[in-house]
Structure formats: C-alpha cells, structure tokens
Design a protein around this motif. Structure first.
Motif, PDB file in Angstrom:
ATOM      1  N   GLY A  43       0.824  -1.201   0.000  1.00  0.00           N
ATOM      2  CA  GLY A  43       0.000   0.000   0.000  1.00  0.00           C
ATOM      3  C   GLY A  43       0.860   1.254   0.000  1.00  0.00           C
ATOM      4  O   GLY A  43       2.015   1.231  -0.420  1.00  0.00           O
ATOM      5  N   SER A  45       1.656   5.355  -1.064  1.00  0.00           N
ATOM      6  CA  SER A  45       1.587   6.082  -2.336  1.00  0.00           C
ATOM      7  C   SER A  45       2.641   5.605  -3.333  1.00  0.00           C
ATOM      8  O   SER A  45       2.464   5.742  -4.544  1.00  0.00           O
ATOM      9  N   SER A  46       3.735   5.023  -2.855  1.00  0.00           N
ATOM     10  CA  SER A  46       4.855   4.679  -3.755  1.00  0.00           C
ATOM     11  C   SER A  46       4.482   3.754  -4.914  1.00  0.00           C
ATOM     12  O   SER A  46       4.986   3.948  -6.020  1.00  0.00           O
ATOM     13  N   ASP A  74      -0.042  -5.817   3.587  1.00  0.00           N
ATOM     14  CA  ASP A  74      -0.616  -5.236   4.802  1.00  0.00           C
ATOM     15  C   ASP A  74      -1.844  -4.418   4.429  1.00  0.00           C
ATOM     16  O   ASP A  74      -1.998  -3.993   3.284  1.00  0.00           O
ATOM     17  N   ARG A  76      -4.789  -1.420   5.978  1.00  0.00           N
ATOM     18  CA  ARG A  76      -5.377  -0.563   7.007  1.00  0.00           C
ATOM     19  C   ARG A  76      -6.743  -1.175   7.310  1.00  0.00           C
ATOM     20  O   ARG A  76      -7.500  -1.469   6.381  1.00  0.00           O
ATOM     21  N   ASN A  86      -5.724  -0.259   1.301  1.00  0.00           N
ATOM     22  CA  ASN A  86      -4.627  -0.512   0.361  1.00  0.00           C
ATOM     23  C   ASN A  86      -5.074  -1.314  -0.860  1.00  0.00           C
ATOM     24  O   ASN A  86      -4.733  -0.973  -1.997  1.00  0.00           O
ATOM     25  N   VAL A 151       8.749   1.823   2.233  1.00  0.00           N
ATOM     26  CA  VAL A 151       9.410   2.190   3.495  1.00  0.00           C
ATOM     27  C   VAL A 151       8.749   3.436   4.036  1.00  0.00           C
ATOM     28  O   VAL A 151       8.570   4.424   3.311  1.00  0.00           O
ATOM     29  N   HIS A 156       9.422   1.737   9.052  1.00  0.00           N
ATOM     30  CA  HIS A 156       8.516   0.590   8.974  1.00  0.00           C
ATOM     31  C   HIS A 156       8.404   0.107   7.535  1.00  0.00           C
ATOM     32  O   HIS A 156       8.685   0.850   6.591  1.00  0.00           O
ATOM     33  N   ALA A 158       5.622  -2.781   5.277  1.00  0.00           N
ATOM     34  CA  ALA A 158       4.302  -3.383   5.457  1.00  0.00           C
ATOM     35  C   ALA A 158       3.664  -2.638   6.643  1.00  0.00           C
ATOM     36  O   ALA A 158       3.763  -1.420   6.728  1.00  0.00           O
ATOM     37  N   LYS A 211      12.283  10.669   1.799  1.00  0.00           N
ATOM     38  CA  LYS A 211      12.718   9.318   2.208  1.00  0.00           C
ATOM     39  C   LYS A 211      14.237   9.242   2.420  1.00  0.00           C
ATOM     40  O   LYS A 211      14.760   8.227   2.858  1.00  0.00           O
TER      41      LYS A 211
END
Ligand code: 6PG
Length: 251
Positions: A43, A45-46, A74, A76, A86, A151, A156, A158, A211
């Motif tokens: 999930g 935005s990347s 993963d 939400r 996601n 990332v 974190h 996932a 990032k």
C-alpha cells in the motif's frame, strides 16, 4: 546493526523510471513461472504509479491475467471502499479493470468490530495457507513469486513498526496491529517477516526527498523493520535519485 546481506540497491532517475523498472521486475518474475503466480502488493503512495501503468496496453498485454493471483502485504483495517484501504487503491488503479475477480485476494475488513484486526489476520492466514496448500512454509517452495514493499519515515515496512511485537512473531503468518506508528492511525493487519520472506523476490520502491533521511539510517544498518525484511531469494531496492543518500550516488 542489522545486516541485510542480500540487498541489491538499484538507483533510478525519478518516480516514472521507478514505476517502469518495477513493472519490468513484475514481468520478469511472471516469465520465470509457467504455472500459477502469486504477487503480494503493497500500500502507500509509492506503488500507485506502477499499478497505473500495469493497466496500460503496453504492460497489460504482457500479463497472463488468468494465471496471476494478487495478494496484499498489509492493510489498514478500514472498509474495502474506504480511500485508505490498500487493496482498494490497487483495485482502482488496475486490478478491477484487468484481473479476474477470483484472483484478487484482499485482507477481510468487513467486521462489526473495527478495533479487532486479529479477526482479519486469522482469516487471511487461512486464505494464504489454503492457497499454498500447507500451514508450514517450505524454504524450497516460496509462497510468493514477488513481494512488493515500501518504506515509511520511521523505517517501517508493510505494517511492521519499530519495536512492535509483530516483528518477533514467528508462528503466525498474519497478525493484527492495534496501533500504527505513523499516519493513518488506524489498526492494521500485516503479514509477518517470515511470510513476506517466502518469495523468489522482494522488491522495495522508494522515492522522493522525504525518504532520504530514513534511507541513510537504513543503509547504515540501523535495526529497523525495513532492514529486517528480506527475501529468501532476491531482495531489490529501487530508489530514485531524490531518495538516494549522497554516499550512494544521490543528488
Ligand atoms: C501502508 C503501507 C506502508 C507503506 C509505507 C510507505 O499501508 O501504509 O503498506 O508500509 O508502504 O508507509 O508509504 P508511502 O509509499 O506512502 O511512502
């Protein structure tokens, strides 16, 4: 210090180049497997641009849609049609237009108790085990052909957050995470490190100047979740020049 020994960092120019490079990895993994293929999406935005280009003719025509199954690493813990969901984002970006519905495997979130992500985790664990045909992962037979990852600003990946007990889970394939460490602050469901590792290839997509600070810490070997996630096969990090630390050739 954590050693992520088999990480292969691939610098790319910008988000468009990153999406193209990721699409090439998707096609490469698909072409390695003449049978049933399992891809674990991520999930955030990347990956959005990757998902969008997979729906364009040039890429879409290269994917044997009937043979590819789409999972998510993963989720939400919000309803499937919530903009934060996601798999909902992936469905809108490409899956609903391209993939047979039976090949799309979302983490269930439709429960009366939105504070109980373990409910969705237990169901998804059973779904993955049934797809795999066993309840123990065999190193010689990875669950996924490809696992996509991102990332977060706290390291974190996932929904495995720094210092969260989910990181130490070795028995369960999927766990509920009651509290997220970063926005959006909704409960999460996440595959565990050993489940995510069960793949031929794990592919991180990281872009943007915001990032760079966390990548600097990660590449220095700090003990953070994204440094603990690696494939039993290949682990590739696609990083654009805005995100890449200067020591690694970033600008
Ligand atoms: C989520 C994710 C998460 C994400 C990173 C990066 O549900 O938020 O799966 O692990 O990949 O936070 O997110 P961005 O791509 O938005 O920076």
């Amino acid at each position: 210090m954590v050693s992520n020994d088999n990480r292969h960092v691939v610098p790319v120019a910008d988000p468009a180049a990153l999406a193209n490079a990721a699409a090439e990895r998707v096609i490469a993994r698909i072409s390695e497997n003449p049978g049933r293929i399992a891809i674990c999406l991520t999930g955030g935005s990347s990956p959005r641009q990757l998902y969008q280009i997979l729906a364009t003719d040039a890429w879409r025509s290269q994917i044997p849609w009937d043979r590819v199954h789409w999972f998510i690493g993963d989720e939400r813990f919000v309803p499937a049609d919530d903009p934060l969901n996601n798999m909902g984002m992936a469905r809108t970006a490409f899956l609903d237009r391209c993939a047979p519905p039976a090949n799309i495997h979302p983490i269930p979130t439709a429960t009366a108790d939105p504070t109980d992500p373990d409910w969705g985790a237990a169901l998804y664990e059973r779904k993955l085990q049934s797809f795999y045909g066993a309840d123990t992962l065999d190193d010689a037979r990875p669950l996924f052909d490809l696992v996509l990852m991102g990332v977060g600003p706290d390291g974190h990946t996932a929904s495995l957050f720094p210092d969260d007990p989910a990181l130490d889970e070795t028995a369960r394939w999927v766990v509920g995470v009651p509290r997220a460490n970063v926005e959006p602050f909704v409960p999460r469901v996440t595959l565990t490190l050993s489940t995510l590792a069960s793949c031929h290839e794990m592919l991180f997509e990281v872009s943007g100047r915001d990032k760079r600070a966390i990548l600097t810490r990660l590449f220095a070997g700090e003990n953070l979740p994204a440094n603990c996630a690696q494939s039993s096969g290949e682990t590739i990090w696609l990083v654009d020049r805005e995100a890449l630390p200067e020591d690694f050739g970033g600008q």
